[in-house]
Design an enzyme around this catalytic site. Structure first.
Site, short mmCIF file in Angstrom:
data_model
loop_
_atom_site.label_atom_id
_atom_site.label_comp_id
_atom_site.label_asym_id
_atom_site.label_seq_id
_atom_site.Cartn_x
_atom_site.Cartn_y
_atom_site.Cartn_z
NE ARG A 93 8.24 14.32 -140.54
CZ ARG A 93 8.23 13.38 -139.60
NH1 ARG A 93 8.32 13.70 -138.33
NH2 ARG A 93 8.10 12.12 -139.93
CB CYS A 150 12.58 13.58 -142.51
SG CYS A 150 13.86 13.10 -141.34
#
Length: 126
Positions: A103, A105
């Protein structure tokens, strides 16, 4: 096989793009906002409401490509305000409970329609 994805369960695209794309067994989603597919409006004014709806839209696009959240290998989350990270992370953890995908962000200056969050993913089809 190369196929654009359009899901009737996700909100209409707000520009000239597909909800996602399937290439062989890989499924690439476009960024999903917290828009209600029935109304085309945000599911709510809070980052929590928009995050939950963005995930539901993401699920709809993944399913259109023959994938699911459990098959996601990479997620990118775009936030209007990094101060929302903890709230988003809590909801994120309710959708991804193990074998977490990679991930990224990122806090951005602005998102389409002045959204608070946008989520995109790469998964594979079974």
């Amino acid at each position: 096989m190369r196929k654009p994805l359009i899901s009737s369960k996700a909100p209409a695209a707000i520009g000239p793009y597909s909800h996602g794309f399937k290439f062989d067994s890989l499924v690439f989603t476009s960024g999903q906002l917290g828009l209600d597919p029935k109304t085309g409006k945000f599911a709510g004014a809070s980052v929590e409401e928009q995050t939950k709806q963005a995930f539901e839209n993401l699920i709809a696009v993944l399913e259109e490509g023959g994938s699911k959240l459990a098959n996601v290998i990479k997620v990118t989350v775009f936030l209007k305000n990094m101060d929302d990270f903890a709230a988003v992370n809590k909801i994120y953890g309710s959708y991804f409970t193990s074998n977490y995908p990679a991930r990224t962000c990122i806090a951005v200056a602005k998102l389409p329609m002045d959204a608070l969050i946008e989520i995109e993913a790469i998964g594979y089809a079974d």
